[in-house]
Design a protein around this motif. Structure first.
Motif, short mmCIF file in Angstrom:
data_model
loop_
_atom_site.label_atom_id
_atom_site.label_comp_id
_atom_site.label_asym_id
_atom_site.label_seq_id
_atom_site.Cartn_x
_atom_site.Cartn_y
_atom_site.Cartn_z
N GLU A 155 -5.63 -4.67 -4.14
CA GLU A 155 -4.69 -4.27 -3.11
C GLU A 155 -5.51 -4.04 -1.85
OE1 GLU A 155 -1.56 -4.33 -3.48
OE2 GLU A 155 -1.42 -4.46 -5.67
N VAL A 156 -4.87 -4.18 -0.70
CA VAL A 156 -5.55 -3.92 0.57
C VAL A 156 -4.73 -2.92 1.36
CG1 VAL A 156 -6.40 -4.91 2.74
CG2 VAL A 156 -6.57 -6.23 0.62
N VAL A 157 -5.39 -1.91 1.90
CA VAL A 157 -4.70 -0.88 2.65
C VAL A 157 -5.37 -0.74 4.01
CG1 VAL A 157 -6.12 0.99 1.71
CG2 VAL A 157 -3.82 1.49 2.53
N LEU A 158 -4.55 -0.51 5.03
CA LEU A 158 -5.04 -0.24 6.37
C LEU A 158 -5.02 1.25 6.60
CD1 LEU A 158 -5.94 -1.26 9.20
CD2 LEU A 158 -3.50 -1.32 9.81
N LEU A 159 -6.14 1.79 7.08
CA LEU A 159 -6.29 3.23 7.26
C LEU A 159 -6.64 3.55 8.71
CD1 LEU A 159 -8.64 3.77 4.17
CD2 LEU A 159 -6.17 4.21 4.21
N ARG A 160 -6.28 4.76 9.14
CA ARG A 160 -6.71 5.25 10.46
C ARG A 160 -7.20 6.68 10.30
NH1 ARG A 160 -2.32 4.38 14.73
NH2 ARG A 160 -1.27 6.01 13.55
N HIS A 161 -8.33 6.97 10.92
CA HIS A 161 -8.95 8.28 10.79
C HIS A 161 -8.11 9.34 11.51
CE1 HIS A 161 -12.14 11.34 10.87
NE2 HIS A 161 -12.71 10.64 9.91
N VAL A 179 -15.15 -10.55 -0.79
CA VAL A 179 -14.82 -9.68 -1.93
C VAL A 179 -14.43 -10.51 -3.15
CG1 VAL A 179 -13.31 -7.84 -2.78
CG2 VAL A 179 -14.08 -7.82 -0.39
N ASP A 180 -15.04 -10.22 -4.27
CA ASP A 180 -14.75 -10.93 -5.51
C ASP A 180 -13.45 -10.41 -6.13
OD1 ASP A 180 -15.23 -12.80 -7.47
OD2 ASP A 180 -16.42 -11.44 -8.70
N GLY A 181 -12.69 -11.31 -6.75
CA GLY A 181 -11.48 -10.92 -7.47
C GLY A 181 -10.37 -10.41 -6.58
N MET A 182 -10.23 -10.98 -5.38
CA MET A 182 -9.21 -10.48 -4.44
C MET A 182 -7.78 -10.60 -4.97
SD MET A 182 -9.77 -9.00 -1.48
CE MET A 182 -8.48 -9.49 -0.34
N GLU A 183 -7.54 -11.58 -5.88
CA GLU A 183 -6.18 -11.72 -6.41
C GLU A 183 -5.73 -10.51 -7.20
OE1 GLU A 183 -9.01 -14.09 -9.12
OE2 GLU A 183 -8.74 -13.72 -6.98
N GLU A 184 -6.70 -9.70 -7.64
CA GLU A 184 -6.37 -8.49 -8.39
C GLU A 184 -6.45 -7.23 -7.53
OE1 GLU A 184 -5.25 -8.62 -11.38
OE2 GLU A 184 -5.57 -10.77 -11.59
N TYR A 192 -10.29 2.54 12.71
CA TYR A 192 -9.48 1.93 11.66
C TYR A 192 -10.39 1.47 10.53
CZ TYR A 192 -5.51 1.70 14.91
OH TYR A 192 -4.50 2.01 15.79
N ALA A 193 -9.84 1.38 9.33
CA ALA A 193 -10.58 0.87 8.19
C ALA A 193 -9.65 0.01 7.34
CB ALA A 193 -11.15 2.01 7.34
N MET A 194 -10.20 -1.01 6.72
CA MET A 194 -9.47 -1.80 5.72
C MET A 194 -10.21 -1.67 4.40
SD MET A 194 -8.19 -5.24 7.72
CE MET A 194 -7.12 -5.70 6.33
N LEU A 195 -9.46 -1.35 3.36
CA LEU A 195 -10.05 -1.12 2.05
C LEU A 195 -9.42 -2.07 1.04
CD1 LEU A 195 -11.76 0.67 0.06
CD2 LEU A 195 -9.70 2.10 -0.17
N ALA A 196 -10.23 -2.94 0.43
CA ALA A 196 -9.81 -3.76 -0.70
C ALA A 196 -10.21 -3.01 -1.96
CB ALA A 196 -10.47 -5.13 -0.64
N TYR A 197 -9.23 -2.69 -2.81
CA TYR A 197 -9.53 -1.79 -3.92
C TYR A 197 -8.72 -2.14 -5.16
CZ TYR A 197 -4.98 0.41 -3.01
OH TYR A 197 -3.64 0.63 -2.86
N SER A 198 -9.18 -1.62 -6.28
CA SER A 198 -8.43 -1.68 -7.53
C SER A 198 -7.69 -0.36 -7.69
CB SER A 198 -9.38 -1.89 -8.71
OG SER A 198 -10.09 -3.11 -8.57
N ALA A 199 -6.38 -0.44 -7.97
CA ALA A 199 -5.56 0.77 -8.09
C ALA A 199 -6.12 1.71 -9.16
CB ALA A 199 -4.13 0.37 -8.40
N PRO A 200 -5.84 3.02 -8.98
CA PRO A 200 -5.02 3.65 -7.94
C PRO A 200 -5.81 3.91 -6.66
CG PRO A 200 -5.78 5.31 -9.46
CD PRO A 200 -6.27 4.00 -10.01
N ALA A 211 0.83 -1.20 0.00
CA ALA A 211 0.00 0.00 0.00
C ALA A 211 0.87 1.25 0.00
CB ALA A 211 -0.91 0.02 1.23
N PRO A 212 0.63 2.20 -0.91
CA PRO A 212 1.46 3.40 -0.98
C PRO A 212 1.34 4.26 0.26
CG PRO A 212 -0.49 3.64 -2.34
CD PRO A 212 -0.49 2.21 -1.88
N LYS A 213 2.46 4.77 0.72
CA LYS A 213 2.48 5.67 1.88
C LYS A 213 2.22 7.08 1.38
CE LYS A 213 3.47 5.99 6.35
NZ LYS A 213 2.86 5.18 7.40
N VAL A 214 1.10 7.65 1.74
CA VAL A 214 0.72 8.97 1.25
C VAL A 214 0.79 9.97 2.40
CG1 VAL A 214 -1.09 10.32 0.14
CG2 VAL A 214 -0.80 7.90 -0.44
N ALA A 215 1.60 10.99 2.22
CA ALA A 215 1.73 12.01 3.26
C ALA A 215 0.53 12.94 3.21
CB ALA A 215 3.02 12.79 3.05
#
Length: 273
Positions: A192-198, A185-190, A205-213, A136-140
């Motif tokens: 990315e999963v990111v851990l988030l904190r408000h 979640v369908d298509g998990m092999e494609e 906390y939140a976990m997001l399974a997503y298609s990039a970007p 997961a990309p580190k975004v400042a």
């Protein structure tokens, strides 16, 4: 071929004994001879990739097989084969070696299985967790003008599950959330999963399974998000991940009853909090 089947059987023997240090001298010499042949080496056979496969191919093979054999993948379906957990651990072991360029090079040159390497002591679920969350990309971002909304990516910081960004006890809670995402979640092999904190509610906390970007579109349209409020609860209240997604975003055939238990944090994990 018979040769490849024998080699794969030998690899399973090694994978079963390497963690316990039970490789004796005779078998170690046999393993060395096995490794010197021109056939596909056992760990590559476990992932069903050629020995010249790219790192991206190895990564994709691991994701496909790990999801295929993940213990929570078939929750609510027909009973799993007896060796499902072993298969999940087997592909994790192969990926721990081949997914790391230095360990892969050592393995390719000598057939050596690095028994002393700390990475090989990980449980299969730990390997699965780190493969999905590590990239997961580190975004400042700063918290200026952040509000209380849970539905805007701008209100969250991106975390790394490496002991620096999150408390150690959260690893088990995050693994539980990842198991739930695998099940629904369908298509998990494609994905990315990111851990988030408000930013404002820093116990959310939140976990997001997503298609990039990773952008607002991923958060609002291309992603599947679950949330966890990390706060001591009253006695009798089950700590769990919360899923507010509509049924249209889930895999076909997944029932609420079949996967409901996967959202719950087990008492032993929550006690570590």
């Amino acid at each position: 071929s018979i040769c490849r089947d024998v080699r794969l059987a030998a690899s399973l023997h090694v994978l079963a004994h390497v963690r316990s240090g039970a490789l004796d001298g005779a078998f170690a010499r046999y393993w060395s001879r096995l490794m010197s042949s021109d056939e596909v080496r056992p760990l590559y056979a476990v992932l069903a990739v050629p020995s010249d496969a790219s790192q991206e191919t190895i990564k994709r093979a691991y994701r496909r097989l790990a999801l295929e054999h993940h213990p929570d993948r078939r929750r609510g379906d027909a009973p799993q084969p007896k060796d499902e957990h072993e298969a999940f651990a087997r592909v994790a072991f192969a990926y721990e070696v081949l997914g790391n360029e230095q360990r892969r090079k050592r393995y390719d040159l000598s057939g050596e299985l690095p028994q002393s390497d700390a990475a090989l002591g990980r449980r299969a679920r730990e390997t699965f967790l780190e493969e999905y969350v590590k990239a997961a990309p580190k975004v400042a971002r700063t918290a200026t003008e952040a509000d209380m909304s849970l539905h805007s990516l701008a209100n969250y910081e991106v975390l790394e599950v490496d002991g620096r960004d999150v408390p150690d006890y959260m690893r088990g809670i995050v693994m539980q959330g990842l198991s739930y995402l695998v099940a629904v979640v369908d298509g998990m092999e494609e994905k990315e999963v990111v851990l988030l904190r408000h930013f404002v509610m820093d116990q959310m906390y939140a976990m997001l399974a997503y298609s990039a970007p990773l952008d607002e579109g991923a958060f609002a349209e291309r992603g599947y998000i679950i949330t966890y409020y990390d706060h001591p609860l009253q006695a009798g209240i089950q700590p769990s991940w919360s899923d507010q997604n509509g049924f249209e975003h889930r895999k076909d055939g997944v029932s609420t009853e079949a996967v409901a238990g996967l959202k719950n944090i087990d008492p032993a994990t929550f006690e570590r909090r």
